[in-house]
Design an enzyme around this catalytic site. Sequence first.
Site, short mmCIF file in Angstrom:
data_model
loop_
_atom_site.label_atom_id
_atom_site.label_comp_id
_atom_site.label_asym_id
_atom_site.label_seq_id
_atom_site.Cartn_x
_atom_site.Cartn_y
_atom_site.Cartn_z
N GLY A 1 50.44 -6.24 15.77
CA GLY A 1 51.87 -6.16 15.43
C GLY A 1 52.73 -5.80 16.62
N ARG B 1 38.38 -5.98 12.28
CA ARG B 1 36.92 -5.92 12.19
C ARG B 1 36.33 -4.94 13.18
NH1 ARG B 1 34.45 -11.76 12.82
NH2 ARG B 1 36.35 -12.29 13.93
N ASN C 1 41.94 -4.61 2.72
CA ASN C 1 43.17 -5.26 3.18
C ASN C 1 43.98 -5.87 2.04
OD1 ASN C 1 42.77 -4.43 5.74
ND2 ASN C 1 42.24 -6.42 6.60
N HIS D 1 39.84 -19.92 8.50
CA HIS D 1 39.68 -19.04 9.65
C HIS D 1 38.39 -18.27 9.42
CE1 HIS D 1 40.94 -16.87 13.12
NE2 HIS D 1 41.19 -15.75 12.51
N1 NAD Z 1 44.76 -14.26 11.75
C1 NAD Z 1 44.21 -14.02 12.91
O1 NAD Z 1 43.96 -14.94 13.67
C2 NAD Z 1 43.89 -12.61 13.33
C3 NAD Z 1 43.50 -12.34 14.65
C4 NAD Z 1 43.28 -11.02 15.02
C5 NAD Z 1 43.43 -9.99 14.10
N2 NAD Z 1 43.78 -10.30 12.81
C6 NAD Z 1 43.96 -9.27 11.78
O2 NAD Z 1 45.21 -8.62 11.95
C7 NAD Z 1 45.17 -7.32 11.35
C8 NAD Z 1 45.74 -6.29 12.31
O3 NAD Z 1 44.95 -6.20 13.47
P1 NAD Z 1 45.27 -5.10 14.58
O4 NAD Z 1 44.38 -5.39 15.73
O5 NAD Z 1 46.74 -4.98 14.81
O6 NAD Z 1 44.78 -3.76 13.84
P2 NAD Z 1 45.28 -2.26 14.13
O7 NAD Z 1 44.32 -1.34 13.45
O8 NAD Z 1 45.55 -2.08 15.58
O9 NAD Z 1 46.69 -2.19 13.38
C9 NAD Z 1 46.87 -2.27 12.01
C10 NAD Z 1 48.10 -1.43 11.66
O10 NAD Z 1 48.40 -1.65 10.27
C11 NAD Z 1 48.96 -0.42 9.81
N3 NAD Z 1 48.98 -0.37 8.37
C12 NAD Z 1 47.95 -0.10 7.51
N4 NAD Z 1 48.40 -0.10 6.24
C13 NAD Z 1 49.72 -0.38 6.27
C14 NAD Z 1 50.73 -0.52 5.29
N5 NAD Z 1 50.45 -0.38 3.98
N6 NAD Z 1 51.98 -0.81 5.70
C15 NAD Z 1 52.28 -0.95 7.01
N7 NAD Z 1 51.36 -0.83 8.00
C16 NAD Z 1 50.10 -0.53 7.63
C17 NAD Z 1 48.06 0.64 10.46
O11 NAD Z 1 48.64 1.93 10.42
C18 NAD Z 1 47.88 0.08 11.86
O12 NAD Z 1 48.85 0.60 12.78
C19 NAD Z 1 43.69 -7.10 10.98
O13 NAD Z 1 43.49 -7.34 9.60
C20 NAD Z 1 42.95 -8.12 11.82
O14 NAD Z 1 41.70 -8.49 11.27
C21 NAD Z 1 44.02 -11.59 12.43
#
Ligand code: NAD
Length: 318
Positions: free
Chosen positions: A16, A91, A104, A184
């Site tokens: 994010g 993950r 999630n 994916h």
């Molecule tokens: N689609 C893709 O290609 C792809 C690629 C990489 C990662 N991802 C996914 O993206 C997601 C985020 O990854 P990341 O590396 O940023 O993880 P991260 O742990 O760094 O960040 C996740 C954030 O979400 C916040 N969060 C949790 N519950 C919440 C809620 N109810 N409201 C608001 N915020 C909330 C957490 O506090 C944390 O800061 C994961 O599910 C990961 O698997 C997807």
Amino acid sequence: MARKGKVTVVGAGFYGSTTAQRLAEYDIFDEVVLTDIIEGKPEGLALDMNQSRPIEGFETKITGATTGMSGEGYEAIAGSDIVVITAGLPRKPGMSRMDLIEVNAKIVRQVAENVAKHAPEAVVIVVSNPLDEMTALTQLATQFPKNRVIGQAGMLDTARFTNFVAGKLGVDVASVKTLTLGSHGDTMVPVPSHCTVNGRPLTELLSAADIDELVTRTRNGGAEVVALLKTGSAYYAPSAAAARMAKAVAEDSGEIMPVCAWVDGEYGISGVYLGVMAELGANGVRKVVEVPLTDSELAGLKEAAEAVRAKQADVQSL
Ligand SMILES: NC(=O)c1ccc[n+]([C@@H]2O[C@H](COP(=O)([O-])OP(=O)(O)OC[C@H]3O[C@@H](n4cnc5c(N)ncnc54)[C@H](O)[C@@H]3O)[C@@H](O)[C@H]2O)c1
């Protein structure tokens, strides 16, 4: 330079925060809002990003907002044209994306319900994993038209494939075009028949065995990064992918990109969110663009559709 519109990124973790930074640095939005449930984290990151503006030379303002589990703080996203949902766990080494589904789903449902309430006109770009299922869940929870809910996967998978091909052949990434469709995950469908290097078919430049090896590495591209990082998953390439999709929507550009979109009859597949090429505009998906596929590529796409269809049905009860 004319800046307009507001884009929100929910979840101020690695994915994010890098997405918010990229969106702000495009300098095309009035405002980028970054939210998280960890108190102070989005505000702190927003302050830091705002302070990079004089150095990087952009004016878009970044606002951070802490949100609560009962929807407190969501007023900050009101009027957003686009919302990118990154909230959720990433993950750990050895985990599959599907291992994240229960935890999630709860997070994404809560976020999606608040997005529907506070930004009812937004186009939503979902990135939380497992991607295809979380995209379907977001559409269910928001009840937004299906064209206004899109998932990010294909841009990333395609970029990984392109990077591996360029590395193997020792050429610029700009000279390589690749394509992946499907889901994916394990049923990602690389499409070698649409892969070229300086316009020449990839199949003329690499052996079938070499292409297979690159396809396998692409399919496991996320896991390879997770295994190296040990904590957390990839975010530089993923955030670039989501930000580009948001830019295409913001600019109503009509760009055709591989995204997770609702498929309704294309390729003989209906009623499922699946990785396909789609034309993006101000309302999300303008249309799914069918590309000619070989018999085995089409069979792979249909197989992927059936695999994600079953799982997408499950999310209704999560
Ligand atoms: N689609 C893709 O290609 C792809 C690629 C990489 C990662 N991802 C996914 O993206 C997601 C985020 O990854 P990341 O590396 O940023 O993880 P991260 O742990 O760094 O960040 C996740 C954030 O979400 C916040 N969060 C949790 N519950 C919440 C809620 N109810 N409201 C608001 N915020 C909330 C957490 O506090 C944390 O800061 C994961 O599910 C990961 O698997 C997807």
